[in-house]
Design a protein around this motif. Structure first.
Motif, short mmCIF file in Angstrom:
data_model
loop_
_atom_site.label_atom_id
_atom_site.label_comp_id
_atom_site.label_asym_id
_atom_site.label_seq_id
_atom_site.Cartn_x
_atom_site.Cartn_y
_atom_site.Cartn_z
N MET A 27 0.83 -1.20 0.00
CA MET A 27 0.00 0.00 0.00
C MET A 27 0.87 1.26 0.00
N PHE A 52 1.35 5.42 0.43
CA PHE A 52 0.77 6.49 1.23
C PHE A 52 0.84 7.78 0.45
N SER A 103 0.05 13.70 1.80
CA SER A 103 -0.62 14.34 2.93
C SER A 103 -0.56 13.46 4.17
N GLU A 104 -0.78 12.16 4.01
CA GLU A 104 -0.70 11.25 5.16
C GLU A 104 0.73 11.14 5.67
N LEU A 142 3.03 13.38 5.55
CA LEU A 142 3.42 14.60 6.26
C LEU A 142 2.89 14.60 7.70
N VAL A 143 1.64 14.18 7.86
CA VAL A 143 1.04 14.16 9.20
C VAL A 143 1.79 13.16 10.09
N ASP A 144 1.99 11.96 9.57
CA ASP A 144 2.65 10.92 10.38
C ASP A 144 4.11 11.26 10.67
N THR A 192 5.49 14.22 10.80
CA THR A 192 5.54 15.31 11.78
C THR A 192 5.42 14.75 13.19
N HIS A 193 4.43 13.88 13.39
CA HIS A 193 4.26 13.25 14.71
C HIS A 193 5.49 12.44 15.09
N GLU A 220 8.08 13.34 18.33
CA GLU A 220 8.20 12.41 19.45
C GLU A 220 9.64 11.97 19.69
N ARG A 221 10.52 12.25 18.76
CA ARG A 221 11.90 11.75 18.87
C ARG A 221 12.94 12.83 18.61
N ARG A 265 8.59 2.78 5.61
CA ARG A 265 7.36 2.99 6.39
C ARG A 265 6.20 3.39 5.48
N TYR A 266 6.51 4.19 4.45
CA TYR A 266 5.44 4.66 3.59
C TYR A 266 5.46 4.04 2.20
N LEU A 297 -0.87 21.02 6.96
CA LEU A 297 -0.96 19.72 7.62
C LEU A 297 0.14 19.54 8.66
N VAL A 298 1.35 19.98 8.32
CA VAL A 298 2.47 19.84 9.26
C VAL A 298 2.21 20.70 10.50
N THR A 340 -0.84 19.45 12.60
CA THR A 340 -0.50 18.25 13.36
C THR A 340 0.22 18.65 14.64
N LEU A 382 -1.35 18.22 18.45
CA LEU A 382 -0.62 17.32 19.36
C LEU A 382 -0.22 18.04 20.65
N ILE A 398 -7.99 14.50 6.83
CA ILE A 398 -6.72 13.79 6.59
C ILE A 398 -5.98 13.55 7.91
N THR A 431 -5.20 9.86 9.54
CA THR A 431 -3.82 9.44 9.76
C THR A 431 -3.60 9.17 11.25
N ILE A 487 -2.25 7.15 16.84
CA ILE A 487 -1.86 8.35 17.59
C ILE A 487 -3.04 8.84 18.44
N GLN A 511 11.40 8.89 27.44
CA GLN A 511 10.69 8.07 26.45
C GLN A 511 9.77 7.07 27.16
#
Lengths: 282, 282
Positions: A1, A3, A6-7, A9-11, A13-14, A18-19, A32-33, B9-10, B13, B17, B46, B50, B56, B113
């Motif tokens: 699949m 991606f 747009s998806e 970018l959202v993922d 960014t998160h 987080e890291r 991953r994508y 989107l960036v 997000t 968050l 979107i 996501t 998330i 973490q």
């Protein structure tokens, strides 16, 4: 699949938020994508520009086979100014006054929005230093230390005034609490710090600096290195300060119990910190 | 200046968050990006999809003039399983063994973490409850409580074993520490909790439940309401448990000092928590 951008970018960014400071290879995102590295590269350019324009931070790109991107949390000067101004006005609320001229700050220390903003500013102040660990002292330093640690992605070690059975072997030192000239004890679990570690000391409040000076001395017992000192509040005081190289967000200038007035100004943040994100030129 | 969808989107997000459970009106985003509400609506769809697909969280949409979107942090079951499995193996490390069968957990409590993952799982467990405040006890509960509070976006109040001059007037109670049957004192600043507040109690470790039971009793003094109880570790023990309705991430089953073995299994998380994000169907 596959991606869509747009998806991704959202993922992405998160994932990066987080890291902080973790090197993420482009190939990780490509897998991953299920997308080409060239598309990932374009995504990362968008993320980087938006992060910079919006005062979130930046992405460092490390080239080569072992390369990738790292999210570095930063702030822009205007936002830092407005956060610090807000801290000043919150602190100047006369309802904080306690007998003896002490200030009630417990609500500050327990408010995650405030604590995370403080942590973000302190992390940004030391963004260019090499830091392995953050050290603080129980109890009130813990929330700020942990928030700073989240943005720098390093562990926190907690110094205590008494040793607990759950700490294992400990190292303890005596120190003189600066303002009251009282001898106190400071204890740190031996396991919690390795020799040579570069340590950022973080605390909520500094007056003469006795407690922070105690932590500096404790670090010597571990052969660890002071990488920096950051406090939320420094307080005006008459004695000689035991610590001179530190970053403070706000400065408590005067507490007038009779007039019920508290005076708080900007700390030394903007004279100590030089690296800010550029403001967006709209 | 207009913003492209990718930048929106960036930034969106990041914005959402940082503000769990805060109602953000569509008009706020429309102004922020100088874009039509219809485009913002599409963006949010979107982001929502996501967030849900990636485990998330979700976006709640509140319709009408006073409406908007709220980010709710959630997890999917598989991720929760793997986080908890990881906590179990980290805890089973025999190097944690201390004299008397105590476990060294200080590194856990100071690792942002780990602490943030624990906070995320606890917040998700109580995502459907109304919660005004999180209560914990100094020192080791603080990091987990603060992380949980970040995801639920509520303040933390910290109960102490001694009263400090910087706390102002306090309420104190005596309680019986369950495993050692020792009478202890618990103190909370009067200012820190309002009457009728719905309080989530969070702690790092629960054996017989004496400390948590103490917090429950302390809440009665404030006419506050227990909205839930969440702990990182519950420990197997022979006495009657003083607390029965709680959520635990892991359960310490056995500490064998002679064989240098620690046995840790999943807590009651999956029997207590019913709301998870759907797994992505790829």
């Amino acid at each position: 699949m596959k991606f869509r951008r747009s998806e991704r970018l959202v993922d992405m960014t998160h994932y990066l938020l987080e890291r902080p400071r973790v090197l993420v290879p482009l190939s990780f995102f490509a897998e991953r994508y299920n997308s080409a590295k060239s598309s990932i590269s374009e995504d990362l350019t968008i993320v980087k520009q938006t992060f910079e324009n919006r005062g979130i931070g930046t992405l460092q790109t490390i080239p080569g086979a072992a390369g990738g991107v790292k999210f570095i949390s930063m702030v822009n000067k205007n936002e830092a100014k407005s956060i610090i101004q807000n801290l000043c006005s919150l602190m100047e609320n006369p309802e904080r006054l306690l007998p003896g001229g002490y200030l009630y700050m417990t609500d500050f220390i327990g408010n995650p929005q405030i604590v995370n903003e403080v942590g973000r500013l302190l992390a940004a102040a030391f963004a260019d230093r090499e830091i392995d660990t953050i050290m603080t002292v129980a109890t009130k330093g813990i929330p700020i230390a942990l928030a700073t640690a989240t943005y720098l992605n390093v562990p926190v070690v907690i110094v205590r005034n008494d040793s607990k059975v759950t700490e294992g072997p400990t190292v303890s030192i005596n120190y003189v609490s600066g303002s009251q000239k009282r001898i106190q004890t400071m204890v740190l679990s031996k396991k919690s710090l390795r020799e040579g570690a570069k340590v950022l000391i973080v605390d909520d409040f500094m007056k003469a600096g006795g407690t922070i000076n105690g932590m500096v001395n404790l670090l010597k017992e571990f052969n660890a290195i002071v990488a920096g000192i950051g406090v939320l509040v420094e307080s005006e005081h008459s004695q000689e300060r035991l610590v001179d190289d530190y970053v403070s967000l706000v400065k408590l200038i005067d507490v007038d119990v009779k007039e019920q007035q508290i005076k708080v100004i900007e700390g030394n943040y903007f004279s100590k910190v030089t690296q800010f994100l550029e403001e967006e030129t709209v």
